[in-house]
Design a protein around this motif. Structure first.
Motif, PDB file in Angstrom:
ATOM      1  N   ASP A 110       0.828  -1.208   0.000  1.00  0.00           N
ATOM      2  CA  ASP A 110       0.000   0.000   0.000  1.00  0.00           C
ATOM      3  C   ASP A 110       0.861   1.256   0.000  1.00  0.00           C
ATOM      4  O   ASP A 110       1.998   1.257   0.467  1.00  0.00           O
ATOM      5  N   GLY A 118      -5.173   0.912  -1.050  1.00  0.00           N
ATOM      6  CA  GLY A 118      -6.026   1.574  -0.064  1.00  0.00           C
ATOM      7  C   GLY A 118      -5.764   3.062  -0.028  1.00  0.00           C
ATOM      8  O   GLY A 118      -6.668   3.869   0.142  1.00  0.00           O
ATOM      9  N   PHE A 119      -4.472   3.418  -0.217  1.00  0.00           N
ATOM     10  CA  PHE A 119      -4.100   4.830  -0.210  1.00  0.00           C
ATOM     11  C   PHE A 119      -2.882   5.057  -1.096  1.00  0.00           C
ATOM     12  O   PHE A 119      -2.131   4.133  -1.391  1.00  0.00           O
ATOM     13  N   ARG A 129      -1.331  11.561   2.634  1.00  0.00           N
ATOM     14  CA  ARG A 129      -1.898  10.523   1.774  1.00  0.00           C
ATOM     15  C   ARG A 129      -3.411  10.636   1.753  1.00  0.00           C
ATOM     16  O   ARG A 129      -4.007  11.281   2.611  1.00  0.00           O
ATOM     17  N   HIS A 130      -3.996   9.967   0.762  1.00  0.00           N
ATOM     18  CA  HIS A 130      -5.450   9.972   0.623  1.00  0.00           C
ATOM     19  C   HIS A 130      -5.895   8.639   0.035  1.00  0.00           C
ATOM     20  O   HIS A 130      -5.090   7.910  -0.549  1.00  0.00           O
ATOM     21  N   PRO A 131      -7.170   8.294   0.188  1.00  0.00           N
ATOM     22  CA  PRO A 131      -7.663   7.026  -0.342  1.00  0.00           C
ATOM     23  C   PRO A 131      -7.520   6.970  -1.860  1.00  0.00           C
ATOM     24  O   PRO A 131      -7.693   7.977  -2.548  1.00  0.00           O
ATOM     25  N   GLU A 133      -6.029   4.243  -5.436  1.00  0.00           N
ATOM     26  CA  GLU A 133      -5.148   3.202  -5.942  1.00  0.00           C
ATOM     27  C   GLU A 133      -4.020   3.809  -6.754  1.00  0.00           C
ATOM     28  O   GLU A 133      -4.179   4.844  -7.382  1.00  0.00           O
ATOM     29  N   SER A 149      -4.321  -5.058  -0.274  1.00  0.00           N
ATOM     30  CA  SER A 149      -3.078  -4.464   0.216  1.00  0.00           C
ATOM     31  C   SER A 149      -2.440  -5.402   1.227  1.00  0.00           C
ATOM     32  O   SER A 149      -3.073  -6.353   1.704  1.00  0.00           O
TER      33      SER A 149
END
Length: 167
Positions: A110, A118-119, A129-131, A133, A149
């Motif tokens: 991940d 997931g992020f 970070r942010h949600p 792919e 992940s």
């Protein structure tokens, strides 16, 4: 036939990350799947000819992998270099290998601009970070590969047990 799993090489202990490190995922399922011949290992970036080590890269402007694939976002290195085409090639290589090996699942590290599922980091190189792919995860998902992940290994174990227990 047991389900095959495409897995990030760094999770298998290979020192292929941008910083020349690995992030081995130690879990009994990994040992079992390795013994059963289920694991198909790839570092998408290395498959596209990127060196190790290499400058850190992030998807720019808070975008995600599907935006890169749609031509709406770029992958840039911390020094400003544009590595978008390399990341797209990396994703295509991973998808090709997944198809050749008949991988129904992928277990990816991940946070990576390739493998994050997931992020991903937001492109500011600040650790934010942010949600979303990465490019490889997005392409695999778009082509029917179930992506998990490293933090979701228990869910992958349960999914495989569900499928194979019903056969």
């Amino acid at each position: 036939m047991p389900a095959k799993i495409l897995v990030s090489a760094c999770l298998m202990g290979h020192a292929v990350r941008y910083d020349g490190q690995s992030k081995p995922l130690l879990h009994p399922a990994i040992d079992r799947w390795r013994a059963e011949g289920r694991l198909v290992t790839i570092c998408p970036e290395m498959s596209a000819g990127m060196p190790v080590p290499r400058p850190p890269a992030e998807i720019a402007a808070g975008a995600v992998g599907k935006d890169v694939l749609a031509g709406k976002a770029r992958v840039v290195e911390i020094d400003g270099g544009d590595v978008t085409e390399g990341f797209i090639q990396a994703a295509e290589n991973a998808l090709s290998l997944a198809r050749q090996a008949d991988c129904r699942f992928a277990l990816l590290i991940d946070g990576s601009p390739s493998c994050g599922s997931g992020f991903v980091y937001d492109g500011s190189f600040s650790g934010a970070r942010h949600p979303g792919e990465g490019v490889t995860a997005a392409l695999l998902l778009a082509n029917g590969v179930e992506v998990y992940s490293d933090r979701q290994i228990e869910a992958l174990v349960a999914r495989i047990d569900e499928l194979e227990g019903s056969q």
